[in-house]
Structures are given as structure tokens and as C-alpha cells.
Motif scaffolding. Structure first.
Motif, PDB file in Angstrom:
ATOM      1  N   ILE A 224      51.496  31.846  49.164  1.00 26.96           N
ATOM      2  CA  ILE A 224      51.448  33.372  49.769  1.00 26.96           C
ATOM      3  C   ILE A 224      52.423  34.186  48.987  1.00 26.96           C
ATOM      4  CG2 ILE A 224      51.824  34.748  51.591  1.00 26.96           C
ATOM      5  CD1 ILE A 224      50.770  32.438  53.409  1.00 26.96           C
ATOM      6  N   GLU A 225      53.603  33.617  48.733  1.00 26.44           N
ATOM      7  CA  GLU A 225      54.792  34.350  48.249  1.00 26.44           C
ATOM      8  C   GLU A 225      54.474  34.597  46.668  1.00 26.44           C
ATOM      9  OE1 GLU A 225      57.233  35.836  49.453  1.00 26.44           O
ATOM     10  OE2 GLU A 225      56.870  35.250  51.457  1.00 26.44           O
ATOM     11  N   HIS A 226      53.828  33.717  46.157  1.00 27.78           N
ATOM     12  CA  HIS A 226      53.550  33.973  44.497  1.00 27.78           C
ATOM     13  C   HIS A 226      52.354  34.938  44.734  1.00 27.78           C
ATOM     14  CE1 HIS A 226      52.360  33.268  40.263  1.00 27.78           C
ATOM     15  NE2 HIS A 226      50.959  33.221  40.858  1.00 27.78           N
ATOM     16  N   SER A 227      51.581  35.122  45.442  1.00 23.58           N
ATOM     17  CA  SER A 227      50.279  36.083  45.716  1.00 23.58           C
ATOM     18  C   SER A 227      50.941  37.388  45.815  1.00 23.58           C
ATOM     19  CB  SER A 227      49.257  35.727  46.554  1.00 23.58           C
ATOM     20  OG  SER A 227      48.744  34.551  46.410  1.00 23.58           O
ATOM     21  N   LYS A 228      51.829  37.616  46.708  1.00 24.26           N
ATOM     22  CA  LYS A 228      52.544  38.776  47.163  1.00 24.26           C
ATOM     23  C   LYS A 228      53.342  39.282  46.207  1.00 24.26           C
ATOM     24  CE  LYS A 228      55.244  40.295  50.864  1.00 24.26           C
ATOM     25  NZ  LYS A 228      55.899  39.974  52.142  1.00 24.26           N
ATOM     26  N   ASP A 368      38.719  40.910  50.005  1.00 28.36           N
ATOM     27  CA  ASP A 368      38.795  41.281  48.618  1.00 28.36           C
ATOM     28  C   ASP A 368      38.876  43.051  48.343  1.00 28.36           C
ATOM     29  OD1 ASP A 368      38.526  40.530  45.831  1.00 28.36           O
ATOM     30  OD2 ASP A 368      36.753  41.804  45.693  1.00 28.36           O
ATOM     31  N   ARG A 369      38.841  43.543  49.815  1.00 25.71           N
ATOM     32  CA  ARG A 369      38.912  45.066  49.742  1.00 25.71           C
ATOM     33  C   ARG A 369      40.251  45.483  49.486  1.00 25.71           C
ATOM     34  NH1 ARG A 369      35.377  45.995  55.318  1.00 25.71           N
ATOM     35  NH2 ARG A 369      33.493  45.220  54.558  1.00 25.71           N
ATOM     36  N   HIS A 370      41.326  44.752  49.700  1.00 25.76           N
ATOM     37  CA  HIS A 370      42.916  45.032  49.543  1.00 25.76           C
ATOM     38  C   HIS A 370      42.921  45.190  47.980  1.00 25.76           C
ATOM     39  CE1 HIS A 370      44.462  44.244  53.448  1.00 25.76           C
ATOM     40  NE2 HIS A 370      43.688  43.000  53.600  1.00 25.76           N
ATOM     41  N   GLN A 371      43.669  46.248  47.694  1.00 32.53           N
ATOM     42  CA  GLN A 371      43.739  46.624  46.337  1.00 32.53           C
ATOM     43  C   GLN A 371      44.783  45.705  45.545  1.00 32.53           C
ATOM     44  OE1 GLN A 371      42.091  49.095  44.581  1.00 32.53           O
ATOM     45  NE2 GLN A 371      40.915  48.833  46.372  1.00 32.53           N
ATOM     46  N   ASP A 372      45.949  45.200  46.360  1.00 32.23           N
ATOM     47  CA  ASP A 372      47.043  44.557  45.885  1.00 32.23           C
ATOM     48  C   ASP A 372      46.733  43.007  45.878  1.00 32.23           C
ATOM     49  OD1 ASP A 372      47.592  44.710  48.391  1.00 32.23           O
ATOM     50  OD2 ASP A 372      49.356  45.791  48.485  1.00 32.23           O
ATOM     51  N   TRP A 373      47.386  42.515  47.132  1.00 35.51           N
ATOM     52  CA  TRP A 373      47.089  40.973  47.196  1.00 35.51           C
ATOM     53  C   TRP A 373      46.536  40.654  48.598  1.00 35.51           C
ATOM     54  CZ3 TRP A 373      49.859  37.965  50.955  1.00 35.51           C
ATOM     55  CH2 TRP A 373      50.643  38.744  51.786  1.00 35.51           C
ATOM     56  N   ALA A 374      46.070  39.406  48.794  1.00 34.32           N
ATOM     57  CA  ALA A 374      45.570  39.062  49.976  1.00 34.32           C
ATOM     58  C   ALA A 374      45.292  37.452  49.714  1.00 34.32           C
ATOM     59  CB  ALA A 374      44.422  39.459  50.155  1.00 34.32           C
ATOM     60  N   THR A 375      45.721  36.737  50.944  1.00 35.82           N
ATOM     61  CA  THR A 375      45.364  35.227  50.668  1.00 35.82           C
ATOM     62  C   THR A 375      44.692  34.867  52.096  1.00 35.82           C
ATOM     63  OG1 THR A 375      47.789  34.858  49.654  1.00 35.82           O
ATOM     64  CG2 THR A 375      46.826  33.061  50.984  1.00 35.82           C
ATOM     65  N   ILE A 376      43.669  34.104  51.614  1.00 37.90           N
ATOM     66  CA  ILE A 376      42.813  33.307  52.464  1.00 37.90           C
ATOM     67  C   ILE A 376      43.285  31.796  52.564  1.00 37.90           C
ATOM     68  CG2 ILE A 376      40.370  32.422  53.317  1.00 37.90           C
ATOM     69  CD1 ILE A 376      39.463  34.973  51.622  1.00 37.90           C
ATOM     70  N   THR A 402      30.453  33.152  41.912  1.00 40.12           N
ATOM     71  CA  THR A 402      29.539  34.149  41.566  1.00 40.12           C
ATOM     72  C   THR A 402      30.130  35.489  41.857  1.00 40.12           C
ATOM     73  OG1 THR A 402      27.612  32.730  42.663  1.00 40.12           O
ATOM     74  CG2 THR A 402      27.191  35.207  42.313  1.00 40.12           C
ATOM     75  N   ASN A 403      30.871  35.743  42.799  1.00 38.56           N
ATOM     76  CA  ASN A 403      31.414  36.964  42.951  1.00 38.56           C
ATOM     77  C   ASN A 403      32.869  37.367  42.711  1.00 38.56           C
ATOM     78  OD1 ASN A 403      28.927  38.285  43.583  1.00 38.56           O
ATOM     79  ND2 ASN A 403      28.719  37.074  45.340  1.00 38.56           N
ATOM     80  N   TYR A 404      33.702  36.350  42.419  1.00 39.84           N
ATOM     81  CA  TYR A 404      35.201  36.224  42.847  1.00 39.84           C
ATOM     82  C   TYR A 404      35.866  35.349  42.009  1.00 39.84           C
ATOM     83  CZ  TYR A 404      33.479  38.778  46.996  1.00 39.84           C
ATOM     84  OH  TYR A 404      32.626  39.542  47.882  1.00 39.84           O
ATOM     85  N   PRO A 405      35.466  35.308  40.672  1.00 37.92           N
ATOM     86  CA  PRO A 405      36.072  34.382  39.568  1.00 37.92           C
ATOM     87  C   PRO A 405      37.485  34.597  39.411  1.00 37.92           C
ATOM     88  CG  PRO A 405      34.676  35.883  38.385  1.00 37.92           C
ATOM     89  CD  PRO A 405      34.412  36.172  39.956  1.00 37.92           C
ATOM     90  N   ASP A 406      37.749  35.779  39.614  1.00 33.95           N
ATOM     91  CA  ASP A 406      39.587  36.287  39.129  1.00 33.95           C
ATOM     92  C   ASP A 406      40.467  35.726  40.567  1.00 33.95           C
ATOM     93  OD1 ASP A 406      38.417  37.536  37.117  1.00 33.95           O
ATOM     94  OD2 ASP A 406      38.428  39.461  37.739  1.00 33.95           O
ATOM     95  N   TRP A 407      39.736  35.122  41.611  1.00 37.73           N
ATOM     96  CA  TRP A 407      40.800  34.765  42.571  1.00 37.73           C
ATOM     97  C   TRP A 407      41.555  33.304  42.174  1.00 37.73           C
ATOM     98  CZ3 TRP A 407      40.828  35.475  48.349  1.00 37.73           C
ATOM     99  CH2 TRP A 407      40.440  37.023  48.853  1.00 37.73           C
ATOM    100  N   ASP A 408      42.695  33.052  42.508  1.00 37.81           N
ATOM    101  CA  ASP A 408      43.394  32.076  42.336  1.00 37.81           C
ATOM    102  C   ASP A 408      43.085  30.974  43.430  1.00 37.81           C
ATOM    103  OD1 ASP A 408      44.782  32.985  40.192  1.00 37.81           O
ATOM    104  OD2 ASP A 408      46.529  33.793  41.623  1.00 37.81           O
TER     105      ASP A 408
END
Length: 650
Positions: A224-228, A368-376, A402-408
């Protein structure tokens, strides 16, 4: 401090009551009410009068029982015996709730305090103004006696008599006080403790035999901290065996990351309706007990912390803005719906005819609607899909590819096991994705069955028809975790009542497809109220204690009881291999669809891993005059469990 005051009796008797009271008040973290102060004064006076003849004994006041969030009035270590003493100053009777209270303290020490595991524990209830009670000391197999009842006049004599008859090797008081305390709370107790501000390390095991929850929490917080800090969107999958503490890990993160001042809102989401209802109700009841607020306000507050996933999903349907939450925990993520199931639901229930997303895809799109960061954070149970349309883990990865290949993406290497992938190859599932493997994202040891960590392994081997392995594992766990078989439901009920001490919870559970248990009065088609069943006390006919209402896998998944009766019907039979059946109309039919077989197998996996301390398996004898309950439907299973596995019959 483990206790507010600790001393040997000789020094205790030499100290002034005011000095002792001062120590108690200083170490009490809250304002001391007059009623509590007066109770302490009377206890000090009574103990100084009655225990003076035991100068070498060790006395402790207000000894902490962390799992329960409470303290024992007194612990006395004398002649190798642990006396657990609860005073009811001014009481003229021995009330049932007080008897349960002191028994709960005693069994908690026996189960979770290393210095008490192999010791004799004697719980004593002192109702100071009650009449004398003639009683034989009965010591159970776990070396905890039944509660000793006495008043202020015969209190000394009772301790003296017990110590004379049952003297044990001496206990080192310092070593005992500093012995490891490794509590394993139920998910309800854990949620209440976290909600009150306790740290997960206070209420969970920390022994070296498990990757403990603290390490998992640290790993998730680091993600979470890294994503933030990097403005990245991330999703991590926390896997684990049944009862390993996945839900607890998720509740802990949701509680820790509820940082309103930093606009870092977090929420715990679950599609498991009974789990959500029970936890919300438990938190509200606990809040009312501790703060006295109204039920409506307590429930509103609890619902901000724990929500039904469908409410979160439905709220996002009408808007395109991001949710307030930056961190969301999806419990039992493997149960999220397929495209077909989600589309049908949206069409029939929401009037949306062209919805073309699976539930995992839509849930990721919301964050994914968040512009900056988010964690699931997805909590994933292996082999826990139990209902039509539950997509399992592959659907999450399909949506990401299919839709979110850029997510970590963060996973444990254990995610490649078949229970998680449903037979697909993990290499194919993650192709083209940014995946990082972290060992601590897998919880490999069950903490639900604190008596034995091998229960989930035994059930897996049994249901996978690995009979030799199941036999070997059972031989190792049987002394710590009792499992017995009976063909008499009345005996099963009696066994549960004999095993349970204090408020340890008991109940009967069965598969939702167990259609022919009706002749025994067991009907899973009659819907229970999960809150009443799991939370209400022994005097409530709607509670699990009454052993009348039977809960199904849908009611109990994610929750637990101390002692369980699993009632086994002919929908899962055995004849050298497992035979899966469905009851349609008036007869049993073969379960031919692969997903139906999977759901039925997983239903029994859920049922057989609900008990924390032990279980009885009720296998009906059947009836030669009822073609839906013929003896041969059940006898193969009975022979497997008793003759091949070696489970004793009662």
C-alpha cells in the motif's frame, strides 16, 4: 502488565490494604468506579484473612486474558495447581453466567497460555454471601475441573482440601507469569478486538510454526505504501488454507488503513451475507456494551467498516466518479461472479440489459477510476467456491490481462496450487502482467483449529481420496483434536454438550443439499438467522447451543464454532471413490456437471473445517423401507471413516 498486582502470600499479607489498592488503581487504565474499588477492598481483606496459611503461594490480581479482552479477579499458584478465582462480592447465589465466566477464563489459560498447558487448573467462583455448596471435585480430560462453588466462609477450606488431595509439582511463579500467551480468537472476537483498537499481534499467535498474521500485515502495508508513494494501482492476492486467518488479516488492514485525516479510507467488503450480518451485529452489540450508544448508531458505525460487496458494487452503477475508499479488501474473492451470472443478475434485478462485465472486472474498474493510486486486497480461499456462478481466481486474472495490464500484481508462489487456479496453469494466467511474488502473502497454517494445525490437511487428503495420507495425518492429530463418528444423532448432541465448557459454542451443520436428513429433524432448507444462531446465548432457542436449527455451508463459511456436529447425507457417498449425488423430486441423481461436483466437494470442505476444537460426524444408518435412505447409501462412508481412517465410534 499481565496482572495489576503480583506477590507471594507472605508479603501480600504483610502489606497494607491501602498500598495494595493503590497498586491496583495505578495499573488500571480507566477511571476506577466506586463499585470496583469496594470490590477490590473486600477481596483484599478476604484474601489476607483466608490465605495467610499458604505463605509460599503466589497471588495475582486482575490477570489479563487478551483473547477475551478481560481480566481474572485472581490467580493463585499453590502446590503446583493453578486456581482461577472469580469473586462476586455480595452475591447470594451462584449464577449460571458467573459459572460460565470463570470456566471461560480457566479453559482460555489451558488452551492458550504455555505455562498452563500441562497443569491442573481449578476454576473457583466465590459468591461471598451464598450458602455453602457440597460438591465433589470432577476433573476433565483436559485437566480443568468443574467450577468449584464456595462462599467467603468456606473459601479457605476448599483451597486447602483441593491442594492436599491434588498436589502437583511446584510451579515457578516468575516463569509462569512470563510464559508465552498465544491466543487464537474466533473471527468474531478478533473483529471486536481490532475494532476496539487492539493490534493484531495482541490477539494472534506469534509462534514460529506459522507465517503469522503480523508478517502478512506488514507485507500488505508495504504494498500500500509503495502504491501510494509511486502513484500506482495495485492488487494483491492473499491465499491460505481454511482457518488460516485470511479474514482476520483483511479486517486488520481495513481497520489500520481507515485514515480519514489522510483521506485514505479503507473498507472490508464481502459477498458472504451471513458473515457480514454476523460481524456487523457483533461489533454493534460490543459497542453498545462498552459505550452505551444506541443500537441504530452502533450498526451505522459498524457498516462503515464492514460492508456487503453488492452494496459497494451497486453504489458504483449510477456514477462514474471514484469511490471514497482508496483501499478495499474483498473477502472470499474466489466467490465473485462470472460474466454470465453478473449479467443475468443485472438484467433481472437491476433492469440493466446490456451489462457485459464479470464481477471481478467491474470491481477492478471501480477502483481504476482513481486518478492517482488505489490498492485492492483479495482474500482467496482454496477450494471454497460453493455456489453457481462463482468464478474463482482465473476470472480476476482474465480481467487484469484484458483491461488492466498496467496494474501491479502481488501474489504468493502458493497461488499455483490447483485449489486456487481450478486446474489452469498460473504461467498462462499471468502472462503479460506485472507480477511480484511475496511468500508472506500466503497463510499456510490453520489458526482456527488451534488444537491441531493438521485438520485442513486431513480434510483435503480425505476429500481428495488420498486415504493413506488421511489415515497418517489423522493418527497425528487425534490426541489434540478429537474427531468421532456416530450413527445416533442423540449421541452426537450429548457428545457436543460433554465437550464444551463455559460459553464454548456448539452447533449442528449440514450440506444445503442434504435433503434426506429431514427424518432426523434436520432441514437446511429452513433458513436460519445467522446473527441469532452465532451470537445469542445458551438460553435462546434460536442459538446454535440448542442444537435444533441446522446451518448450511452458506451460513457458516468464514465463521466457526468450538465443537461441531457435521450431519452427513447421501449426497456425498463413498465406494472406493467419492460419489456425488443431487436429490431431485423423489430420488437421488448422479451429479454429472463438473462444477456441481466441485461445489459439492467444496461444501463438505467448508463444513469439515468449521470446528476449532473437535467434531462429531453423524452418519445415518439409513432405512430399508425408504428408497431415498437405503443403508448402502451410508455404509461405505461409515466403513471408510471407521475401518480405514481409524476414527473412533461413540
Amino acid at each position: 502488565m499481565r496482572s495489576y498486582y503480583s506477590n507471594n502470600i507472605r508479603k501480600f499479607c504483610q502489606e497494607t490494604p491501602d498500598s495494595i489498592l493503590g497498586s491496583l488503581c495505578r495499573n488500571h487504565s480507566f477511571n476506577v468506579e466506586e463499585l470496583q474499588k469496594n470490590a477490590w477492598i473486600e477481596q483484599v481483606q478476604l484474601l489476607q484473612q483466608t490465605l495467610a496459611d499458604f505463605p509460599q503461594a503466589q497471588l495475582m490480581f486482575e490477570y489479563s486474558i487478551p483473547r477475551m479482552g478481560k481480566r481474572v479477579d485472581n490467580i493463585v499458584l499453590y502446590r503446583g495447581i493453578i486456581f482461577v478465582i472469580e469473586f462476586k462480592v455480595g452475591d447470594t447465589a451462584y449464577h449460571a453466567h458467573a459459572i460460565d465466566q470463570v470456566m471461560d477464563y480457566a479453559t482460555d489459560l489451558k488452551n492458550f497460555h504455555a505455562g498452563s498447558h500441562d497443569r491442573l487448573v481449578i476454576p473457583i467462583l466465590v459468591a461471598t454471601k451464598a450458602s455453602q455448596f457440597s460438591q465433589t471435585i470432577i476433573i476433565g480430560q483436559n485437566r480443568v475441573s468443574e467450577v468449584v462453588l464456595c462462599n467467603k466462609h468456606n473459601f479457605r477450606d476448599r483451597i486447602s482440601q483441593i491442594a492436599t488431595v491434588h498436589a502437583q509439582p511446584e510451579i515457578d511463579p516468575t516463569a509462569w507469569e512470563n510464559a508465552l500467551y498465544k491466543p487464537t480468537p474466533t473471527i468474531i472476537e478478533a473483529a471486536q478486538a481490532l475494532y476496539r483498537g487492539h493490534d493484531v499481534s495482541e490477539i494472534s499467535r506469534s509462534d514460529g510454526g506459522a507465517i503469522n498474521l503480523s508478517k502478512t500485515a506488514q507485507a500488505i502495508n508495504k504494498i500500500i505504501e509503495h502504491s501510494k508513494s509511486s502513484n500506482r494501482k495495485s492488487i494483491c492476492f492473499v491465499t491460505g488454507v481454511p482457518g488460516a486467518g485470511k479474514t482476520l488479516a483483511g479486517l486488520n488492514i481495513a481497520n489500520e488503513r481507515h485514515k480519514f485525516e489522510e483521506e485514505e479510507h479503507a473498507v472490508f467488503l464481502s459477498g458472504n451475507g451471513p458473515l457480514v450480518d454476523v460481524l456487523q451485529e457483533a461489533l454493534a452489540r460490543n459497542e453498545i456494551e462498552h459505550s452505551g450508544i444506541k443500537k441504530r448508531d452502533a450498526l451505522k458505525k459498524a457498516k462503515a467498516f464492514i460492508q456487503a460487496i453488492h452494496h459497494f458494487r451497486d453504489d458504483a452503477l449510477s456514477v462514474t466518479t471514484p469511490p471514497i475508499e482508496k483501499v478495499v479488501v474483498f473477502d472470499e474473492a474466489q466467490r465473485a461472479w462470472t460474466l454470465e451470472q453478473t449479467s443475468n443478475f443485472m438484467k433481472s434485478k437491476k433492469g440493466i440489459s446490456n451489462f457485459n462485465q464479470s464481477e471481478p472486472n467491474f470491481l477492478i474498474s471501480i477502483m481504476d477510476r482513481h486518478q492517482d493510486w488505489a490498492t485492492i486486497i483479495c482474500l482467496v480461499g482454496g477450494g471454497q467456491e460453493i455456489n453457481k456462478g462463482e468464478a474463482g481466481l482465473p476470472e480476476w486474472f482474465a480481467a487484469l490481462r484484458t483491461n488492466y495490464p498496467d496494474w501491479d500484481i502481488y501474489v504468493s508462489p502458493e497461488i499455483s496450487q490447483e485449489e486456487y487456479t481450478r486446474g489452469e496453469q498460473i504461467q498462462q494466467m499471468v502472462v503479460g502482467l506485472n507480477v511480484t511474488y511475496i511468500n508472506d502473502l500466503h497463510l499456510s497454517t490453520s489458526i482456527r483449529s488451534f488444537r491441531s494445525e493438521n485438520v485442513s490437511n486431513f480434510i483435503k487428503a480425505l476429500l481428495d481420496n488420498q486415504i493413506q495420507a488421511a489415515q497418517s495425518i489423522f493418527a497425528e492429530l487425534t490426541d489434540k483434536y478429537p474427531i468421532v463418528v456416530t450413527r445416533n444423532l442423540a449421541q452426537a448432541r450429548q457428545w457436543l454438550k460433554q465437550q464444551a465448557h463455559g460459553t464454548e459454542r456448539i452447533g449442528i451443520i449440514a450440506s444445503s443439499g442434504a435433503m434426506r436428513l429431514k427424518p432426523y429433524g434436520l432441514c437446511t432448507q429452513i433458513k436460519i438467522n445467522a446473527c441469532n444462531w452465532f451470537l445469542n446465548d445458551k438460553d435462546d432457542v434460536r442459538s446454535s447451543y440448542y442444537l435444533e436449527d441446522v446451518a448450511s455451508e452458506f451460513d457458516v463459511q468464514g465463521l466457526e464454532l468450538d465443537w461441531v456436529c457435521v450431519a452427513w447425507d447421501a449426497n456425498l457417498r463413498y465406494n472406493n471413490e467419492w460419489i456425488y449425488k443431487q436429490f431431485k423430486g423423489t430420488k437421488w441423481l448422479n451429479a454429472n456437471k463438473e462444477e456441481v461436483v466441485l461445489y459439492l466437494k467444496n461444501a463438505y470442505r467448508v463444513l469439515l473445517t468449521r470446528a476449532r476444537q473437535g467434531m462429531v460426524l453423524f452418519i445415518p444408518e439409513g432405512s430399508t423401507t425408504d428408497k431415498t435412505r437405503l443403508p448402502e447409501f451410508y455404509n461405505g462412508l461409515y466403513q471408510l471413516l471407521t475401518n480405514k481412517i481409524g476414527i473412533p465410534e461413540i
